[in-house]
Design an enzyme around this catalytic site. Structure first.
Site, PDB file in Angstrom:
ATOM      1  N   HIS A 193       0.702  -1.425  -0.202  1.00 59.88           N
ATOM      2  CA  HIS A 193      -0.105  -0.367  -0.319  1.00 59.88           C
ATOM      3  C   HIS A 193       1.277   1.263  -0.013  1.00 59.88           C
ATOM      4  O   HIS A 193       1.584   0.681   0.789  1.00 59.88           O
ATOM      5  CB  HIS A 193      -1.057  -0.291   0.960  1.00 59.88           C
ATOM      6  CG  HIS A 193      -2.293   0.789   0.805  1.00 59.88           C
ATOM      7  ND1 HIS A 193      -1.710   2.113   2.032  1.00 59.88           N
ATOM      8  CD2 HIS A 193      -3.374   0.644   0.244  1.00 59.88           C
ATOM      9  CE1 HIS A 193      -3.152   3.239   1.435  1.00 59.88           C
ATOM     10  NE2 HIS A 193      -3.768   2.009   0.557  1.00 59.88           N
ATOM     11  N   GLU A 218      -8.210  -5.347  -0.059  1.00 65.84           N
ATOM     12  CA  GLU A 218      -8.229  -5.885  -1.432  1.00 65.84           C
ATOM     13  C   GLU A 218      -8.478  -7.509  -0.781  1.00 65.84           C
ATOM     14  O   GLU A 218      -9.528  -8.215  -1.747  1.00 65.84           O
ATOM     15  CB  GLU A 218      -7.884  -5.556  -2.787  1.00 65.84           C
ATOM     16  CG  GLU A 218      -7.613  -4.256  -3.333  1.00 65.84           C
ATOM     17  CD  GLU A 218      -8.777  -3.966  -3.457  1.00 65.84           C
ATOM     18  OE1 GLU A 218     -10.131  -4.177  -2.768  1.00 65.84           O
ATOM     19  OE2 GLU A 218      -9.104  -2.880  -4.493  1.00 65.84           O
TER      20      GLU A 218
HETATM   21  N1  ACO Z   1       4.218  -8.208  -4.369  1.00 68.47           N
HETATM   22  C1  ACO Z   1       5.426  -7.494  -4.553  1.00 68.47           C
HETATM   23  N2  ACO Z   1       5.813  -6.606  -4.868  1.00 68.47           N
HETATM   24  C2  ACO Z   1       5.463  -4.957  -4.677  1.00 68.47           C
HETATM   25  C3  ACO Z   1       4.191  -4.845  -4.192  1.00 68.47           C
HETATM   26  C4  ACO Z   1       3.086  -6.513  -4.239  1.00 68.47           C
HETATM   27  N3  ACO Z   1       2.085  -6.260  -3.443  1.00 68.47           N
HETATM   28  N4  ACO Z   1       4.048  -3.879  -3.789  1.00 68.47           N
HETATM   29  C5  ACO Z   1       5.148  -2.567  -3.838  1.00 68.47           C
HETATM   30  N5  ACO Z   1       5.686  -4.052  -3.877  1.00 68.47           N
HETATM   31  C6  ACO Z   1       7.261  -3.681  -4.146  1.00 68.47           C
HETATM   32  C7  ACO Z   1       7.736  -3.379  -5.356  1.00 68.47           C
HETATM   33  O1  ACO Z   1       8.220  -3.580  -5.964  1.00 68.47           O
HETATM   34  C8  ACO Z   1       8.661  -2.051  -4.899  1.00 68.47           C
HETATM   35  O2  ACO Z   1       9.858  -2.766  -5.318  1.00 68.47           O
HETATM   36  P1  ACO Z   1      11.070  -3.107  -6.300  1.00 68.47           P
HETATM   37  O3  ACO Z   1      11.285  -1.666  -5.983  1.00 68.47           O
HETATM   38  O4  ACO Z   1      11.593  -4.096  -5.245  1.00 68.47           O
HETATM   39  O5  ACO Z   1      10.072  -3.391  -7.567  1.00 68.47           O
HETATM   40  C9  ACO Z   1       8.667  -1.856  -3.979  1.00 68.47           C
HETATM   41  O6  ACO Z   1       7.234  -2.932  -2.994  1.00 68.47           O
HETATM   42  C10 ACO Z   1       7.843  -0.662  -4.028  1.00 68.47           C
HETATM   43  O7  ACO Z   1       6.692  -0.547  -4.891  1.00 68.47           O
HETATM   44  P2  ACO Z   1       5.968   1.190  -5.138  1.00 68.47           P
HETATM   45  O8  ACO Z   1       5.607   0.777  -6.836  1.00 68.47           O
HETATM   46  O9  ACO Z   1       6.740   2.291  -4.994  1.00 68.47           O
HETATM   47  O10 ACO Z   1       5.439   1.155  -4.155  1.00 68.47           O
HETATM   48  P3  ACO Z   1       3.627   1.803  -4.343  1.00 68.47           P
HETATM   49  O11 ACO Z   1       3.290   3.071  -3.097  1.00 68.47           O
HETATM   50  O12 ACO Z   1       3.499   2.539  -5.609  1.00 68.47           O
HETATM   51  O13 ACO Z   1       2.386   0.949  -4.823  1.00 68.47           O
HETATM   52  C11 ACO Z   1       0.760  -0.515  -4.187  1.00 68.47           C
HETATM   53  C12 ACO Z   1       1.382   0.625  -4.116  1.00 68.47           C
HETATM   54  C13 ACO Z   1       0.191  -0.032  -6.035  1.00 68.47           C
HETATM   55  C14 ACO Z   1      -1.115  -0.646  -3.705  1.00 68.47           C
HETATM   56  C15 ACO Z   1       1.727  -1.339  -4.868  1.00 68.47           C
HETATM   57  O14 ACO Z   1       2.175  -2.665  -2.777  1.00 68.47           O
HETATM   58  C16 ACO Z   1       0.883  -2.781  -5.553  1.00 68.47           C
HETATM   59  O15 ACO Z   1       1.283  -3.156  -6.512  1.00 68.47           O
HETATM   60  N6  ACO Z   1       0.232  -4.102  -4.727  1.00 68.47           N
HETATM   61  C17 ACO Z   1      -0.602  -5.014  -5.567  1.00 68.47           C
HETATM   62  C18 ACO Z   1      -2.038  -4.411  -6.133  1.00 68.47           C
HETATM   63  C19 ACO Z   1      -2.678  -4.379  -5.088  1.00 68.47           C
HETATM   64  O16 ACO Z   1      -2.662  -5.187  -4.055  1.00 68.47           O
HETATM   65  N7  ACO Z   1      -3.615  -3.109  -5.439  1.00 68.47           N
HETATM   66  C20 ACO Z   1      -4.710  -3.125  -3.833  1.00 68.47           C
HETATM   67  C21 ACO Z   1      -4.143  -1.737  -3.344  1.00 68.47           C
HETATM   68  S1  ACO Z   1      -5.391  -1.578  -2.262  1.00 68.47           S
HETATM   69  C22 ACO Z   1      -6.791  -0.052  -3.118  1.00 68.47           C
HETATM   70  O17 ACO Z   1      -6.249   0.893  -3.837  1.00 68.47           O
HETATM   71  C23 ACO Z   1      -7.775   0.127  -2.556  1.00 68.47           C
END
Ligand code: ACO
Length: 362
Positions: A246, A305
């Site tokens: 998140h 989620e």
């Molecule tokens: N699985 C694996 N790695 C992850 C995940 C995940 N679910 N989420 C973040 N990371 C990693 C990224 O790969 C990144 O690592 P890296 O630099 O080694 O590649 C690091 O964590 C930071 O990721 P960001 O993209 O900068 O995090 P951001 O704050 O932008 O993203 C998000 C948040 C989009 C929710 C992300 O965690 C994600 O894609 N989760 C999966 C999709 C999801 O569950 N979405 C629902 C969110 S809740 C809502 O909006 C209602």
């Protein structure tokens, strides 16, 4: 310049506060844990909209008004272009909402609260080749959504579970869709335009489009024993684990536990497959362990989620409809934010840093 506007404060609000370090969500001064204990959809809608509409409205009055308006907006289902049902449900719902008149008044707000609740179940039934069920004005919004979906009266546990879901996801600070709603509201375009923009932002897999893929993941994993291997291979392929991570929360998303709690009465009364819940818990534990090992520079925990997927599945929503159900609940927050922005804010117009070519000197 902050990529993704991370940590940028772009609005003042009295509606909700997300404390990502403490894992705490407050809606209008009430903690999520308190609110989800017994509050209905109408309770939280009246709470969020308090003081923001043309006139005050109590939860009880709102229930009666929404019953009346659900019946009125059903004409749009009857007049619907049949080909819409071939779109993903959230897109079909958005197309139907686009037929509603725009405005900033009380009736527009009511229509926008009632319409998604009528449109989504109708679209889902049409996709299955079944006739839509007309709304029942005497029911609460949650009970009527389930009745229109399944063509039978829901149980008390099912109604409470849907209320808990709609309350839990009603508002959540300045998330992407709410920001979109506020940007549109800042131009004074009208509430319908704000809600349409917000739905468009919500449907992306990084925002409200994740719970369907959570179920796909559980299906693909299949057994508790397979969880660690499957998740490891997904991360090896560079994939993200849906339902984890998140932007704001650095600890467990409090909404996950609110929704997990809402599943308990359904499990206790045999209205949900307990094996499925056990598999999900095992996958959650395996995912948390593997994310801790592999993503050492960032704490990644479960988000809303993950248990949304289980709860909506238990309530018999097909997975392709999950984002649409999210939109039904979040519309309350979008309207409250749009009204707050229109009443108190200014036109949102940030600047960009130009990094393209410049004209050559003659
Ligand atoms: N699985 C694996 N790695 C992850 C995940 C995940 N679910 N989420 C973040 N990371 C990693 C990224 O790969 C990144 O690592 P890296 O630099 O080694 O590649 C690091 O964590 C930071 O990721 P960001 O993209 O900068 O995090 P951001 O704050 O932008 O993203 C998000 C948040 C989009 C929710 C992300 O965690 C994600 O894609 N989760 C999966 C999709 C999801 O569950 N979405 C629902 C969110 S809740 C809502 O909006 C209602």
């Amino acid at each position: 310049m902050k990529n993704g506007l991370e940590d940028v404060i772009a609005a003042e609000t009295r509606l909700s506060d997300v404390d990502g370090d403490a894992g705490r969500l407050i809606i209008r001064g009430i903690s999520l844990e308190q609110l989800v204990e017994g509050a209905s959809y109408e309770d939280v809608a009246a709470l969020l909209l308090d003081g923001l509409l043309e006139r005050p409205v109590s939860a009880g009055e709102l229930q009666a008004l929404l019953g009346r308006v659900r019946a009125e907006v059903f004409v749009h289902v009857q007049a619907m272009d049949g080909s819409l049902k071939n779109l993903p449900p959230v897109d079909a719902m958005r197309a139907l909402i686009a037929h509603l008149p725009d405005g900033d008044d009380f009736e527009t707000a009511l229509r926008l609260l009632a319409a998604p609740a009528v449109f989504l179940p109708a679209i889902l039934r049409l996709r299955e080749g079944k006739a839509p069920i007309a709304p029942n004005s005497s029911l609460s919004q949650s009970a009527d959504i389930l009745a229109m979906l399944t063509a039978s009266l829901p149980t008390a546990e099912q109604i409470s579970a849907l209320d808990a879901y709609l309350v839990t996801i009603s508002d959540h600070g300045l998330n992407a869709s709410t920001f979109a709603a506020r940007v549109i509201a800042s131009t004074k375009a009208g509430l319908t335009s704000s809600v349409l923009a917000a739905i468009s932002a919500l449907k992306g897999p990084l925002h409200g489009g994740a719970p369907g893929p959570v179920l796909d993941m559980l299906d693909a994993i299949g057994t508790q024993e397979n969880a660690r291997k499957w998740l490891g291979q997904a991360l090896d392929r560079g994939e993200r684990l849906m339902g984890f991570g998140h932007r704001i929360y650095r600890v467990r998303d409090p909404r996950a536990d609110a929704l997990k709690g809402a599943l308990v009465p359904l499990v206790a009364t045999g209205q949900v497959d307990a094996d499925r819940i056990r598999l999900a818990e095992a996958v959650e534990q395996a995912a948390l362990a593997i994310l801790r090992e592999r993503k050492t520079d960032r704490t990644l925990d479960v988000n809303v989620e993950f248990y949304t997927a289980l709860l909506l599945d238990a309530l018999k929503f097909p997975r392709e409809a999950f984002t649409g159900v999210f939109a039904i609940g979040r519309t309350t927050g979008w309207i409250a934010h749009a009204r707050e922005q229109a009443l108190e804010g200014r036109l949102i117009r940030p600047r960009s840093a130009y990094i393209g070519p410049v004209p050559q000197a003659a």
